[in-house]
Design an enzyme around this catalytic site. Structure first.
Site, mmCIF file in Angstrom:
data_model
loop_
_atom_site.group_PDB
_atom_site.id
_atom_site.type_symbol
_atom_site.label_atom_id
_atom_site.label_comp_id
_atom_site.label_asym_id
_atom_site.label_seq_id
_atom_site.Cartn_x
_atom_site.Cartn_y
_atom_site.Cartn_z
ATOM 1 N N ARG A 17 -4.677 0.695 -1.892
ATOM 2 C CA ARG A 17 -3.894 -0.621 -1.919
ATOM 3 C C ARG A 17 -3.440 -0.966 -3.306
ATOM 4 N NH1 ARG A 17 -8.635 -3.343 -0.314
ATOM 5 N NH2 ARG A 17 -8.350 -2.803 2.035
ATOM 6 N N HIS B 208 0.127 5.822 0.888
ATOM 7 C CA HIS B 208 -0.595 6.561 1.432
ATOM 8 C C HIS B 208 -0.361 8.105 1.104
ATOM 9 C CE1 HIS B 208 -1.608 3.718 4.728
ATOM 10 N NE2 HIS B 208 -0.341 3.867 4.936
ATOM 11 N N GLN C 211 0.769 -1.173 0.018
ATOM 12 C CA GLN C 211 -0.156 -0.045 -0.174
ATOM 13 C C GLN C 211 0.967 1.289 0.110
ATOM 14 O OE1 GLN C 211 -1.089 0.543 4.201
ATOM 15 N NE2 GLN C 211 -1.795 -1.385 4.014
ATOM 16 N N GLU D 57 3.369 8.023 8.642
ATOM 17 C CA GLU D 57 3.545 7.036 9.533
ATOM 18 C C GLU D 57 4.981 6.517 10.084
ATOM 19 O OE1 GLU D 57 0.979 4.155 7.623
ATOM 20 O OE2 GLU D 57 2.600 2.732 7.714
ATOM 21 N N HIS E 187 4.673 0.377 0.707
ATOM 22 C CA HIS E 187 5.186 -0.191 2.123
ATOM 23 C C HIS E 187 4.175 -1.451 2.382
ATOM 24 C CE1 HIS E 187 2.173 2.737 3.382
ATOM 25 N NE2 HIS E 187 2.067 1.904 4.473
HETATM 26 ZN ZN ZN Z 1 0.501 2.185 5.986
#
Ligand code: ZN
Length: 310
Positions: free
Chosen positions: A192, A97, A95, A115, A172
């Site tokens: 995704r 972001h 995935q 993250e 990642h």
């Molecule tokens: Zn993630």
């Protein structure tokens, strides 16, 4: 004086989850495939409730909306940080972001997602995916069309205590046999890219290849983590990251650690052992906010904790 705000986790059933959130953290999990404990969250998809004290039973988003003084008056519509413990019994999807700018336009004003991961525990042969090997978006599309995932993805071996910062646009995946503490911007937007053709309730989960191609950085560049350590007879304190959204430290305490009060507020996750903070007992699995105005504090005991602040 402001009091500590203890939070109860919100637990999530997912196809790749296991039961380690019960066996290792003692949480009352809803299924044997529980993959996530949202331990500090005011996100609408999992809003933590306060346990005990004057705000007992309130959600964190309520406190954010009605008692902004607890957060030093920090601005923003949403509480900015989300902390999770992830138990990956199976592989998570590959995935990526978006950043704030992309999410604002394409996801209804939502926040993007930066993250970071602290590896709490993992199998001896555990790996993760961070980054890819394509030099351009065209090359990436080609590799995906030819199903050459092994060539495309950068797979890395991991061990307990490793730390990774995952910037928006970074391909990642957390993979099987891994427990992670994840600190992130409060966002639930995931594009995704590949899901191993797994079925959920007899169906493939949707992919978001178009958005992936929009946001993935080509070529991939590693984020260099610089860990700064301070060591005394009583504790080891390590700064892991200080980015525009959060700063995270890790501490192993076997005695006493005195910390100055912070300008805004801070979150602590107890990931091992037990002890006290200004005399209040804390133990593995506890997560709390140290509100604005709490002042200096003393941690005592034998424990391992994560400290994060906006
Ligand atoms: Zn993630």
């Amino acid at each position: 004086m402001a009091e500590l705000i203890f939070l109860d986790p919100v637990l999530k059933d997912v196809i790749w989850g296991g039961n380690a959130l019960r066996t290792k953290f003692g949480y009352d999990i809803p299924s044997e495939t529980t993959g996530e404990a949202w331990v500090v969250s005011a996100h609408k998809n999992g809003d933590c409730r306060v346990r005990g004290g004057q705000y007992d039973g309130c959600t964190l988003s309520q406190l954010w909306n009605e008692h902004r003084e607890l957060f030093g008056g920090q601005e923003g519509e949403q509480f900015p940080i989300l902390i999770k413990i992830i138990d990956a019994k199976q592989d998570l999807s590959i995935q990526v972001h978006p950043d704030d700018a992309y999410a604002r336009v394409h996801e209804n004003g939502s926040l993007g997602k930066t993250e970071c991961w602290y590896i709490l525990d993992c199998d001896a042969d555990a790996t993760i995916v961070v980054g890819h090997n394509a030099n351009s978006t065209e090359e990436m599309k080609q590799m995906i069309a030819e199903d050459r995932w092994d060539d495309l993805l950068q797979v890395r071996s991991i061990k307990k205590g490793d730390f990774f910062q995952i910037e928006p646009g970074t391909v990642h995946a957390i993979r099987r046999g891994t427990m992670i503490l994840e600190i992130q911007q409060s966002s639930d937007i995931t594009y995704r890219m590949y899901d191993y053709n797994r079925l959920q309730n007899g169906k493939l989960r949707p992919l978001h290849l178009e958005q992936c191609m929009d946001v993935i950085h080509c070529p991939h560049k590693d984020y260099e983590v610089i860990r700064v350590q301070e060591k005394t007879a009583d504790y080891e304190l390590e700064e892991l990251v200080d980015c525009p959204f959060y700063a995270v430290e890790h501490a192993v305490i076997h005695g006493q650690l005195v910390r100055p009060g912070l300008p805004l507020y801070e979150m602590i996750d107890v990931i091992e052992g037990e002890g006290t903070i200004n005399g209040t007992c804390i133990q593995k699995g506890d997560h709390f906010v140290i509100p604005h105005g709490y002042g200096d504090y003393t941690l005592q005991g034998n424990m391992e904790i994560m400290l994060s602040r906006p």
